[in-house]
Write a protein that holds these residues in place. Structure first.
Motif, PDB file in Angstrom:
ATOM      1  N   ALA A  77      37.105  42.209  89.110  1.00 20.16           N
ATOM      2  CA  ALA A  77      36.752  40.952  88.442  1.00 20.16           C
ATOM      3  C   ALA A  77      37.994  40.095  88.276  1.00 20.16           C
ATOM      4  O   ALA A  77      39.044  40.591  87.861  1.00 20.16           O
ATOM      5  CB  ALA A  77      36.126  41.230  87.082  1.00 20.16           C
ATOM      6  N   ILE A  78      37.886  38.805  88.604  1.00 24.00           N
ATOM      7  CA  ILE A  78      39.005  37.889  88.370  1.00 24.00           C
ATOM      8  C   ILE A  78      38.666  37.009  87.180  1.00 24.00           C
ATOM      9  O   ILE A  78      37.537  36.528  87.039  1.00 24.00           O
ATOM     10  CB  ILE A  78      39.326  37.039  89.629  1.00 24.00           C
ATOM     11  CG1 ILE A  78      40.578  36.192  89.372  1.00 24.00           C
ATOM     12  CG2 ILE A  78      38.146  36.164  90.044  1.00 24.00           C
ATOM     13  CD1 ILE A  78      41.158  35.556  90.624  1.00 24.00           C
ATOM     14  N   VAL A  79      39.634  36.822  86.296  1.00 19.87           N
ATOM     15  CA  VAL A  79      39.454  36.018  85.079  1.00 19.87           C
ATOM     16  C   VAL A  79      40.536  34.942  85.067  1.00 19.87           C
ATOM     17  O   VAL A  79      41.679  35.209  84.683  1.00 19.87           O
ATOM     18  CB  VAL A  79      39.533  36.887  83.813  1.00 19.87           C
ATOM     19  CG1 VAL A  79      39.335  36.029  82.566  1.00 19.87           C
ATOM     20  CG2 VAL A  79      38.492  38.008  83.860  1.00 19.87           C
ATOM     21  N   PRO A  82      39.368  35.358  76.885  1.00 19.03           N
ATOM     22  CA  PRO A  82      38.080  35.358  77.602  1.00 19.03           C
ATOM     23  C   PRO A  82      37.316  36.655  77.394  1.00 19.03           C
ATOM     24  O   PRO A  82      37.849  37.758  77.579  1.00 19.03           O
ATOM     25  CB  PRO A  82      38.506  35.197  79.071  1.00 19.03           C
ATOM     26  CG  PRO A  82      39.836  34.513  79.006  1.00 19.03           C
ATOM     27  CD  PRO A  82      40.497  35.068  77.781  1.00 19.03           C
ATOM     28  N   SER A  83      36.047  36.532  77.006  1.00 18.43           N
ATOM     29  CA  SER A  83      35.228  37.718  76.750  1.00 18.43           C
ATOM     30  C   SER A  83      34.955  38.515  78.015  1.00 18.43           C
ATOM     31  O   SER A  83      34.546  39.677  77.947  1.00 18.43           O
ATOM     32  CB  SER A  83      33.906  37.317  76.095  1.00 18.43           C
ATOM     33  OG  SER A  83      33.194  36.423  76.918  1.00 18.43           O
ATOM     34  N   LYS A  84      35.204  37.908  79.179  1.00 22.21           N
ATOM     35  CA  LYS A  84      35.016  38.628  80.447  1.00 22.21           C
ATOM     36  C   LYS A  84      35.908  39.857  80.525  1.00 22.21           C
ATOM     37  O   LYS A  84      35.561  40.839  81.181  1.00 22.21           O
ATOM     38  CB  LYS A  84      35.307  37.700  81.629  1.00 22.21           C
ATOM     39  CG  LYS A  84      34.372  36.514  81.743  1.00 22.21           C
ATOM     40  CD  LYS A  84      34.787  35.617  82.893  1.00 22.21           C
ATOM     41  CE  LYS A  84      33.959  34.353  82.943  1.00 22.21           C
ATOM     42  NZ  LYS A  84      34.185  33.473  81.765  1.00 22.21           N
ATOM     43  N   ILE A  85      37.059  39.794  79.868  1.00 16.80           N
ATOM     44  CA  ILE A  85      37.942  40.967  79.844  1.00 16.80           C
ATOM     45  C   ILE A  85      37.205  42.160  79.267  1.00 16.80           C
ATOM     46  O   ILE A  85      37.227  43.269  79.822  1.00 16.80           O
ATOM     47  CB  ILE A  85      39.200  40.674  79.000  1.00 16.80           C
ATOM     48  CG1 ILE A  85      40.069  39.610  79.667  1.00 16.80           C
ATOM     49  CG2 ILE A  85      40.017  41.960  78.784  1.00 16.80           C
ATOM     50  CD1 ILE A  85      41.235  39.177  78.810  1.00 16.80           C
ATOM     51  N   PHE A  86      36.516  41.947  78.151  1.00 13.78           N
ATOM     52  CA  PHE A  86      35.840  43.038  77.466  1.00 13.78           C
ATOM     53  C   PHE A  86      34.580  43.463  78.219  1.00 13.78           C
ATOM     54  O   PHE A  86      34.303  44.660  78.340  1.00 13.78           O
ATOM     55  CB  PHE A  86      35.489  42.619  76.041  1.00 13.78           C
ATOM     56  CG  PHE A  86      36.664  42.128  75.254  1.00 13.78           C
ATOM     57  CD1 PHE A  86      37.740  42.965  75.001  1.00 13.78           C
ATOM     58  CD2 PHE A  86      36.710  40.829  74.777  1.00 13.78           C
ATOM     59  CE1 PHE A  86      38.833  42.520  74.280  1.00 13.78           C
ATOM     60  CE2 PHE A  86      37.792  40.369  74.055  1.00 13.78           C
ATOM     61  CZ  PHE A  86      38.860  41.218  73.810  1.00 13.78           C
ATOM     62  N   GLU A  87      33.813  42.502  78.718  1.00 11.83           N
ATOM     63  CA  GLU A  87      32.559  42.850  79.384  1.00 11.83           C
ATOM     64  C   GLU A  87      32.794  43.591  80.695  1.00 11.83           C
ATOM     65  O   GLU A  87      32.246  44.675  80.911  1.00 11.83           O
ATOM     66  CB  GLU A  87      31.729  41.589  79.657  1.00 11.83           C
ATOM     67  CG  GLU A  87      30.430  41.910  80.382  1.00 11.83           C
ATOM     68  CD  GLU A  87      29.409  40.809  80.310  1.00 11.83           C
ATOM     69  OE1 GLU A  87      28.267  41.055  80.734  1.00 11.83           O
ATOM     70  OE2 GLU A  87      29.745  39.710  79.830  1.00 11.83           O
ATOM     71  N   ILE A 111      40.527  44.309  86.193  1.00 11.71           N
ATOM     72  CA  ILE A 111      40.602  42.887  85.926  1.00 11.71           C
ATOM     73  C   ILE A 111      41.851  42.291  86.586  1.00 11.71           C
ATOM     74  O   ILE A 111      42.970  42.791  86.383  1.00 11.71           O
ATOM     75  CB  ILE A 111      40.690  42.610  84.410  1.00 11.71           C
ATOM     76  CG1 ILE A 111      39.545  43.299  83.651  1.00 11.71           C
ATOM     77  CG2 ILE A 111      40.719  41.107  84.136  1.00 11.71           C
ATOM     78  CD1 ILE A 111      38.182  42.754  83.932  1.00 11.71           C
ATOM     79  N   LEU A 112      41.661  41.243  87.373  1.00 13.00           N
ATOM     80  CA  LEU A 112      42.779  40.437  87.859  1.00 13.00           C
ATOM     81  C   LEU A 112      42.855  39.241  86.928  1.00 13.00           C
ATOM     82  O   LEU A 112      42.065  38.303  87.033  1.00 13.00           O
ATOM     83  CB  LEU A 112      42.548  40.003  89.313  1.00 13.00           C
ATOM     84  CG  LEU A 112      43.586  39.048  89.930  1.00 13.00           C
ATOM     85  CD1 LEU A 112      45.002  39.593  89.796  1.00 13.00           C
ATOM     86  CD2 LEU A 112      43.244  38.770  91.391  1.00 13.00           C
ATOM     87  N   TYR A 113      43.791  39.273  85.978  1.00 16.54           N
ATOM     88  CA  TYR A 113      43.837  38.287  84.902  1.00 16.54           C
ATOM     89  C   TYR A 113      44.849  37.192  85.212  1.00 16.54           C
ATOM     90  O   TYR A 113      46.020  37.463  85.492  1.00 16.54           O
ATOM     91  CB  TYR A 113      44.186  38.950  83.567  1.00 16.54           C
ATOM     92  CG  TYR A 113      44.069  37.985  82.410  1.00 16.54           C
ATOM     93  CD1 TYR A 113      42.817  37.549  81.985  1.00 16.54           C
ATOM     94  CD2 TYR A 113      45.199  37.487  81.774  1.00 16.54           C
ATOM     95  CE1 TYR A 113      42.701  36.639  80.939  1.00 16.54           C
ATOM     96  CE2 TYR A 113      45.086  36.582  80.724  1.00 16.54           C
ATOM     97  CZ  TYR A 113      43.836  36.166  80.313  1.00 16.54           C
ATOM     98  OH  TYR A 113      43.720  35.257  79.294  1.00 16.54           O
ATOM     99  N   PHE A 114      44.382  35.946  85.117  1.00 27.35           N
ATOM    100  CA  PHE A 114      45.150  34.788  85.559  1.00 27.35           C
ATOM    101  C   PHE A 114      45.041  33.696  84.507  1.00 27.35           C
ATOM    102  O   PHE A 114      44.807  32.542  84.829  1.00 27.35           O
ATOM    103  CB  PHE A 114      44.559  34.339  86.910  1.00 27.35           C
ATOM    104  CG  PHE A 114      45.329  33.265  87.637  1.00 27.35           C
ATOM    105  CD1 PHE A 114      46.709  33.289  87.727  1.00 27.35           C
ATOM    106  CD2 PHE A 114      44.643  32.240  88.270  1.00 27.35           C
ATOM    107  CE1 PHE A 114      47.399  32.304  88.421  1.00 27.35           C
ATOM    108  CE2 PHE A 114      45.320  31.246  88.963  1.00 27.35           C
ATOM    109  CZ  PHE A 114      46.698  31.279  89.040  1.00 27.35           C
ATOM    110  N   GLY A 115      45.196  34.099  83.222  1.00 26.81           N
ATOM    111  CA  GLY A 115      44.908  33.143  82.171  1.00 26.81           C
ATOM    112  C   GLY A 115      45.942  33.017  81.072  1.00 26.81           C
ATOM    113  O   GLY A 115      45.821  32.148  80.202  1.00 26.81           O
ATOM    114  N   GLY A 116      46.970  33.864  81.043  1.00 27.28           N
ATOM    115  CA  GLY A 116      47.990  33.768  80.016  1.00 27.28           C
ATOM    116  C   GLY A 116      47.503  34.170  78.636  1.00 27.28           C
ATOM    117  O   GLY A 116      46.362  34.588  78.434  1.00 27.28           O
ATOM    118  N   GLY A 117      48.394  34.061  77.661  1.00 27.60           N
ATOM    119  CA  GLY A 117      48.039  34.259  76.267  1.00 27.60           C
ATOM    120  C   GLY A 117      47.770  35.696  75.873  1.00 27.60           C
ATOM    121  O   GLY A 117      48.237  36.653  76.498  1.00 27.60           O
ATOM    122  N   GLU A 118      46.984  35.839  74.811  1.00 29.25           N
ATOM    123  CA  GLU A 118      46.689  37.154  74.256  1.00 29.25           C
ATOM    124  C   GLU A 118      45.904  38.025  75.226  1.00 29.25           C
ATOM    125  O   GLU A 118      45.973  39.251  75.166  1.00 29.25           O
ATOM    126  CB  GLU A 118      45.912  36.984  72.944  1.00 29.25           C
ATOM    127  CG  GLU A 118      45.856  38.224  72.083  1.00 29.25           C
ATOM    128  CD  GLU A 118      45.321  37.935  70.688  1.00 29.25           C
ATOM    129  OE1 GLU A 118      44.516  38.760  70.197  1.00 29.25           O
ATOM    130  OE2 GLU A 118      45.699  36.897  70.091  1.00 29.25           O
TER     131      GLU A 118
END
Length: 394
Positions: free
Chosen positions: A294-296, A307-312, A320-327
């Protein structure tokens, strides 16, 4: 049995993280012997048009899984025009205020924020009626609006938004923040405010959806969710480099950028990017069984946003391929849920794509199993709600 009302701008059958989040809260409270009712607009999101079953109606009362849902009139719009979006919010807020003034409401009310105007008016009316107000803050507005260039700092709109923000935090009985950053921001304004962390964990009953890593050589990365300005999926399509890789990008969703994405793919038919539109959540989960990652993405680092997608998707066992910064970065890294790429850095993203391209299917499958086991330990919505009830939040 205690009664509790939830006020939200979104609720199923509307799609997206906001609707799912509020529904999960309602269902968890119901499981804990609360009589739950929800007030929300007639279904329209994210299409920006009333669903067929609500056309021509001013209000509708429904029973969804034992939850009483009262839907009120709204002028729907998902236009990029700020005036039209504001008109949409004002239309529902006006009807909601009349409803809250003249209808009997429970002693305890959960108010969802944003939209900021909606939460401001709700808190103002409920303050007059001496209700216990549980403010559920999922994003920091107007701060997020500034970061997304949707609001000009120092403008009249910004000053009014700041006033409304301080008002709702000051007058809420208790605050729930979906991130620690949200709570920290509120504490800087009101150090003595009672606040609790409330993560957007899904309720998936511990099911991994029987994820089956496909034996075919292709690695399937997917995005599923709102196609809005904040997510930047159109820009992702334009900048991600999948040529000469075994990777495909599959997109599920709807929103303001839908047409741009469809136009881009129409003019770039050789790109291994596939747009599937919006499908319901259960069908989506079934469809994703043989997908891999999943990419976020987010267009910019938004303070307070997780983003709640991390948890779901983590709870379903997807890396997770996370591309959003922050917490969100901290959560992905802390629990080893996948890979983190600096927000907006497409060079780094494409370098990570090349690393993923070198993974074998057995390595991906092993990562899925590890992530599923970890998330079952740490992403537990039932325990989260039970703890808050024990602390007399609800």
């Amino acid at each position: 049995m205690q009664e509790i009302l939830i006020i939200s701008n979104y609720y199923p059958p509307e799609k997206g993280a906001a609707a799912n989040r509020i529904e999960q809260m309602a269902l968890q409270l119901q499981k804990n012997k609360y009589s739950v009712s929800v007030v929300c607009p007639l279904g329209n999101y994210p299409k920006g048009a009333l669903f067929p079953e609500y056309k021509g109606k001013f209000s509708v009362t429904e029973n969804q899984n034992g939850i009483r849902v009262k839907r009120l009139w709204i002028y729907p719009s998902n236009s990029k025009n700020k005036a039209k979006r504001l008109l949409s919010i004002v239309s529902f807020a006006t009807v909601l205020v009349l409803y809250l003034l003249f209808k009997k409401t429970p002693k305890k009310v959960v108010v969802q924020s944003p939209p900021l105007l909606l939460s401001f008016l709700s808190v103002a009316v409920l303050s007059l009626k001496k209700k216990k107000m549980i403010l559920n803050v999922s994003d920091l507005w107007p701060m997020a609006a500034l970061e997304l260039n949707a609001l000009k700092k120092g403008s009249l709109s910004h000053k009014v938004s700041l006033f409304m923000e301080r008002f709702i935090y000051k007058n809420a009985t208790v605050v729930l923040g979906q991130s620690q950053e949200i709570l920290d921001h509120i504490y800087t304004l009101f150090p003595n405010k009672i606040g609790f962390l409330y993560r957007n964990y899904p309720d998936l009953d511990g099911k991994q959806l029987a994820l089956t890593t496909s034996t075919e050589s292709k690695i399937k990365i997917f995005y599923a969710g709102l196609l809005g300005v904040a997510q930047g999926v159109d820009a992702l399509c334009q900048h991600i480099k999948l040529e000469n890789t075994l990777i495909e990008l599959h997109i599920f969703g709807d929103g303001a950028e839908k047409k741009e994405i469809e136009d881009y793919l129409k003019h770039h038919p050789n790109q291994p990017i596939f747009f599937h539109g919006m499908i319901d959540r259960n069908t989506l989960h079934s469809t994703l069984k043989s997908f891999d990652i999943a990419i976020v993405p987010l267009t910019t680092r938004i303070y307070g946003s997780v983003p709640s997608k991390i948890f779901e998707y983590g709870s379903l066992g997807f890396p997770i391929l996370y591309f959003g910064g922050g917490e969100g970065e901290t959560i992905v890294e802390e629990y080893d849920l996948g890979w983190v790429v600096p927000v907006g850095d497409y060079t780094a993203l494409n370098a990570q794509i090349q690393e993923i391209n070198r993974l074998s299917k057995s390595e991906i499958n092993q990562k899925k199993s590890l992530i599923f086991r970890k998330t079952q330990e740490v992403f537990d919505i039932q325990q989260q709600v039970k703890t808050l009830i024990d602390q007399e939040v609800f």
